[in-house]
Design a protein around this motif. Structure first.
Motif, PDB file in Angstrom:
ATOM      1  N   ALA A   6       0.616  -1.247  -0.346  1.00  0.00           N
ATOM      2  CA  ALA A   6      -0.322   0.270   0.106  1.00  0.00           C
ATOM      3  C   ALA A   6       1.379   1.116   0.595  1.00  0.00           C
ATOM      4  CB  ALA A   6      -1.192  -0.468   1.375  1.00  0.00           C
ATOM      5  N   ARG A   7       1.918   1.278   0.416  1.00  0.00           N
ATOM      6  CA  ARG A   7       2.474   2.351   1.052  1.00  0.00           C
ATOM      7  C   ARG A   7       4.055   2.258  -0.425  1.00  0.00           C
ATOM      8  NH1 ARG A   7       0.428   0.817   5.152  1.00  0.00           N
ATOM      9  NH2 ARG A   7       0.116   2.227   6.317  1.00  0.00           N
ATOM     10  N   PHE A   8       4.292   1.293  -0.824  1.00  0.00           N
ATOM     11  CA  PHE A   8       5.789   0.816  -1.779  1.00  0.00           C
ATOM     12  C   PHE A   8       5.070   0.821  -2.719  1.00  0.00           C
ATOM     13  CE2 PHE A   8       8.829  -0.273  -3.951  1.00  0.00           C
ATOM     14  CZ  PHE A   8       9.519   0.690  -4.066  1.00  0.00           C
ATOM     15  N   THR A   9       4.793   1.927  -3.803  1.00  0.00           N
ATOM     16  CA  THR A   9       3.965   1.509  -5.160  1.00  0.00           C
ATOM     17  C   THR A   9       5.443   1.414  -6.398  1.00  0.00           C
ATOM     18  OG1 THR A   9       3.799   3.758  -5.344  1.00  0.00           O
ATOM     19  CG2 THR A   9       1.978   3.110  -4.210  1.00  0.00           C
ATOM     20  N   ASN A  10       6.150   1.648  -6.409  1.00  0.00           N
ATOM     21  CA  ASN A  10       7.187   1.453  -7.202  1.00  0.00           C
ATOM     22  C   ASN A  10       7.221  -0.462  -7.766  1.00  0.00           C
ATOM     23  OD1 ASN A  10       7.463   4.063  -7.771  1.00  0.00           O
ATOM     24  ND2 ASN A  10       9.310   4.171  -6.965  1.00  0.00           N
ATOM     25  N   THR A  11       8.037  -0.549  -8.749  1.00  0.00           N
ATOM     26  CA  THR A  11       8.241  -2.294  -8.084  1.00  0.00           C
ATOM     27  C   THR A  11       8.683  -3.054  -7.307  1.00  0.00           C
ATOM     28  OG1 THR A  11       9.083  -1.530 -10.733  1.00  0.00           O
ATOM     29  CG2 THR A  11       9.412  -3.818  -9.844  1.00  0.00           C
ATOM     30  N   LEU A  12       7.763  -3.823  -6.879  1.00  0.00           N
ATOM     31  CA  LEU A  12       8.217  -5.110  -6.179  1.00  0.00           C
ATOM     32  C   LEU A  12       8.853  -6.557  -6.272  1.00  0.00           C
ATOM     33  CD1 LEU A  12       8.162  -5.136  -2.814  1.00  0.00           C
ATOM     34  CD2 LEU A  12       5.307  -5.599  -2.677  1.00  0.00           C
ATOM     35  N   ILE A  13       9.178  -7.041  -6.133  1.00  0.00           N
ATOM     36  CA  ILE A  13       9.952  -7.983  -6.363  1.00  0.00           C
ATOM     37  C   ILE A  13       9.911  -8.584  -4.864  1.00  0.00           C
ATOM     38  CG2 ILE A  13      11.792  -9.852  -7.404  1.00  0.00           C
ATOM     39  CD1 ILE A  13      12.661  -6.806  -8.309  1.00  0.00           C
ATOM     40  N   LEU A  14       9.149 -10.508  -5.072  1.00  0.00           N
ATOM     41  CA  LEU A  14       9.187 -10.954  -4.084  1.00  0.00           C
ATOM     42  C   LEU A  14      10.407 -12.332  -4.827  1.00  0.00           C
ATOM     43  CD1 LEU A  14       5.045 -11.282  -3.304  1.00  0.00           C
ATOM     44  CD2 LEU A  14       6.480  -9.839  -2.256  1.00  0.00           C
ATOM     45  N   ALA A  15      10.742 -12.841  -3.480  1.00  0.00           N
ATOM     46  CA  ALA A  15      11.662 -14.035  -3.443  1.00  0.00           C
ATOM     47  C   ALA A  15      11.577 -15.663  -2.283  1.00  0.00           C
ATOM     48  CB  ALA A  15      12.997 -13.359  -3.648  1.00  0.00           C
ATOM     49  N   GLY A  16      11.465 -16.308  -2.656  1.00  0.00           N
ATOM     50  CA  GLY A  16      11.710 -16.949  -1.415  1.00  0.00           C
ATOM     51  C   GLY A  16      10.495 -18.199  -2.001  1.00  0.00           C
ATOM     52  N   GLY A  17      11.330 -19.723  -1.778  1.00  0.00           N
ATOM     53  CA  GLY A  17      10.118 -20.793  -2.399  1.00  0.00           C
ATOM     54  C   GLY A  17       8.788 -20.643  -3.503  1.00  0.00           C
ATOM     55  N   TYR A  18       9.662 -19.682  -4.685  1.00  0.00           N
ATOM     56  CA  TYR A  18       8.792 -20.555  -5.999  1.00  0.00           C
ATOM     57  C   TYR A  18       9.060 -21.307  -6.973  1.00  0.00           C
ATOM     58  CZ  TYR A  18       6.919 -15.728  -3.677  1.00  0.00           C
ATOM     59  OH  TYR A  18       5.622 -14.901  -3.018  1.00  0.00           O
ATOM     60  N   HIS A  19       9.251 -22.032  -6.981  1.00  0.00           N
ATOM     61  CA  HIS A  19       9.319 -23.036  -7.300  1.00  0.00           C
ATOM     62  C   HIS A  19       8.319 -24.163  -8.277  1.00  0.00           C
ATOM     63  CE1 HIS A  19       8.989 -25.007  -4.027  1.00  0.00           C
ATOM     64  NE2 HIS A  19       8.253 -25.811  -4.444  1.00  0.00           N
ATOM     65  N   THR A  20       7.420 -23.190  -8.203  1.00  0.00           N
ATOM     66  CA  THR A  20       5.909 -24.344  -9.347  1.00  0.00           C
ATOM     67  C   THR A  20       5.390 -22.835  -9.677  1.00  0.00           C
ATOM     68  OG1 THR A  20       4.323 -23.919  -7.936  1.00  0.00           O
ATOM     69  CG2 THR A  20       5.394 -25.860  -7.277  1.00  0.00           C
ATOM     70  N   ALA A  21       4.719 -22.623 -11.452  1.00  0.00           N
ATOM     71  CA  ALA A  21       4.118 -22.112 -11.831  1.00  0.00           C
ATOM     72  C   ALA A  21       2.386 -21.248 -11.199  1.00  0.00           C
ATOM     73  CB  ALA A  21       3.882 -22.847 -13.122  1.00  0.00           C
ATOM     74  N   THR A  22       2.538 -22.126 -10.329  1.00  0.00           N
ATOM     75  CA  THR A  22       0.853 -21.882  -9.404  1.00  0.00           C
ATOM     76  C   THR A  22       1.261 -20.787  -8.619  1.00  0.00           C
ATOM     77  OG1 THR A  22      -0.218 -23.836  -9.775  1.00  0.00           O
ATOM     78  CG2 THR A  22      -0.895 -22.919  -8.424  1.00  0.00           C
ATOM     79  N   GLY A  23       2.199 -21.011  -7.917  1.00  0.00           N
ATOM     80  CA  GLY A  23       3.370 -20.274  -6.948  1.00  0.00           C
ATOM     81  C   GLY A  23       3.269 -18.794  -7.590  1.00  0.00           C
ATOM     82  N   ILE A  24       4.285 -18.903  -8.899  1.00  0.00           N
ATOM     83  CA  ILE A  24       4.759 -17.736  -9.631  1.00  0.00           C
ATOM     84  C   ILE A  24       3.517 -17.110  -9.908  1.00  0.00           C
ATOM     85  CG2 ILE A  24       6.084 -16.672 -11.505  1.00  0.00           C
ATOM     86  CD1 ILE A  24       7.863 -19.304 -11.111  1.00  0.00           C
ATOM     87  N   GLU A  25       2.007 -17.599 -10.104  1.00  0.00           N
ATOM     88  CA  GLU A  25       0.966 -16.647 -10.729  1.00  0.00           C
ATOM     89  C   GLU A  25       0.242 -16.043  -9.875  1.00  0.00           C
ATOM     90  OE1 GLU A  25      -0.775 -20.394 -13.255  1.00  0.00           O
ATOM     91  OE2 GLU A  25       0.466 -19.938 -14.721  1.00  0.00           O
ATOM     92  N   ALA A  26       0.775 -16.990  -8.826  1.00  0.00           N
ATOM     93  CA  ALA A  26      -0.390 -16.450  -7.723  1.00  0.00           C
ATOM     94  C   ALA A  26       0.202 -14.953  -6.892  1.00  0.00           C
ATOM     95  CB  ALA A  26      -0.414 -17.187  -5.922  1.00  0.00           C
ATOM     96  N   ALA A  27       1.324 -14.925  -6.873  1.00  0.00           N
ATOM     97  CA  ALA A  27       2.997 -13.767  -6.169  1.00  0.00           C
ATOM     98  C   ALA A  27       2.243 -12.826  -7.153  1.00  0.00           C
ATOM     99  CB  ALA A  27       3.516 -14.265  -6.105  1.00  0.00           C
ATOM    100  N   LEU A  28       2.451 -13.056  -8.317  1.00  0.00           N
ATOM    101  CA  LEU A  28       1.705 -11.912  -9.582  1.00  0.00           C
ATOM    102  C   LEU A  28       0.009 -11.476  -9.887  1.00  0.00           C
ATOM    103  CD1 LEU A  28       3.875 -13.319 -12.250  1.00  0.00           C
ATOM    104  CD2 LEU A  28       4.423 -11.573 -10.736  1.00  0.00           C
ATOM    105  N   ARG A  29      -0.178 -11.927  -9.219  1.00  0.00           N
ATOM    106  CA  ARG A  29      -1.530 -11.844  -8.805  1.00  0.00           C
ATOM    107  C   ARG A  29      -2.186 -11.003  -7.695  1.00  0.00           C
ATOM    108  NH1 ARG A  29      -2.861 -17.301 -10.489  1.00  0.00           N
ATOM    109  NH2 ARG A  29      -3.090 -17.661  -8.198  1.00  0.00           N
ATOM    110  N   GLY A  30      -0.731 -11.110  -6.819  1.00  0.00           N
ATOM    111  CA  GLY A  30      -1.204 -10.634  -5.097  1.00  0.00           C
ATOM    112  C   GLY A  30      -0.177  -9.241  -5.843  1.00  0.00           C
TER     113      GLY A  30
END
Length: 150
Positions: free
Chosen positions: A68-92
């Motif tokens: 909510a406070r940081f609107t520039n590019t936000l990159i998440l890392a940690g345990g993303y090793h399935t297409a489903t997990g990656i897609e969920a992070a990008l939908r979030g």
């Protein structure tokens, strides 16, 4: 910092290394930090979640407060090793997802995820070793899925 320089920051919001852990002010602390980082024009914020390695998961409220406070590019890392997990992070909250360990053991990771091929588990013992002359174990010797099928 200026228009000719890119500045970034990597944060671990839920790590337990060195005795760190959850504290009651964590959401408030990261919300304040995200606000100030937005103000100074940080190009991107890289958030590492060590839950896949046994650390507590980043609380949803903390993630929401940061986003909510940081609107520039936000990159998440940690345990993303399935297409489903990656897609969920990008939908979030994520704009991008960083993938490290799965790429080490799977030089053809994109194809494996696309085709539903099992991933090769990387060998952490070879991640940061200085390879002696003639030693070719680690980053360069993982098989492609096509090689394993042959």
């Amino acid at each position: 910092m200026g228009p000719d320089r890119y500045t970034l920051l990597n944060l671990t919001t839920s790590g337990i290394f060195g005795g760190l852990g959850h504290h009651p002010e964590i959401e408030e602390t990261y919300a304040y930090l995200a606000t100030e980082l937005q103000k100074i024009g940080l190009v991107y914020l890289h958030l590492l979640d060590h839950a896949s390695l046994g650390a507590p998961a980043v609380p949803a409220a903390t993630m929401a407060a940061i986003r909510a406070r940081f609107t520039n590019t936000l990159i998440l890392a940690g345990g993303y090793h399935t297409a489903t997990g990656i897609e969920a992070a990008l939908r979030g909250p994520a704009d991008l997802v960083a993938i490290g360990r799965p790429f080490i053991g799977n030089p053809d990771l994109v194809e494996r995820l696309r085709d539903g091929v099992a991933l090769t588990e990387p060998n952490p013992a070879t991640f940061y070793a200085a390879a002696p002359s003639g030693w070719a174990e680690g980053y360069t010797d993982y098989p492609l899925a096509d090689d394993q099928a042959a």
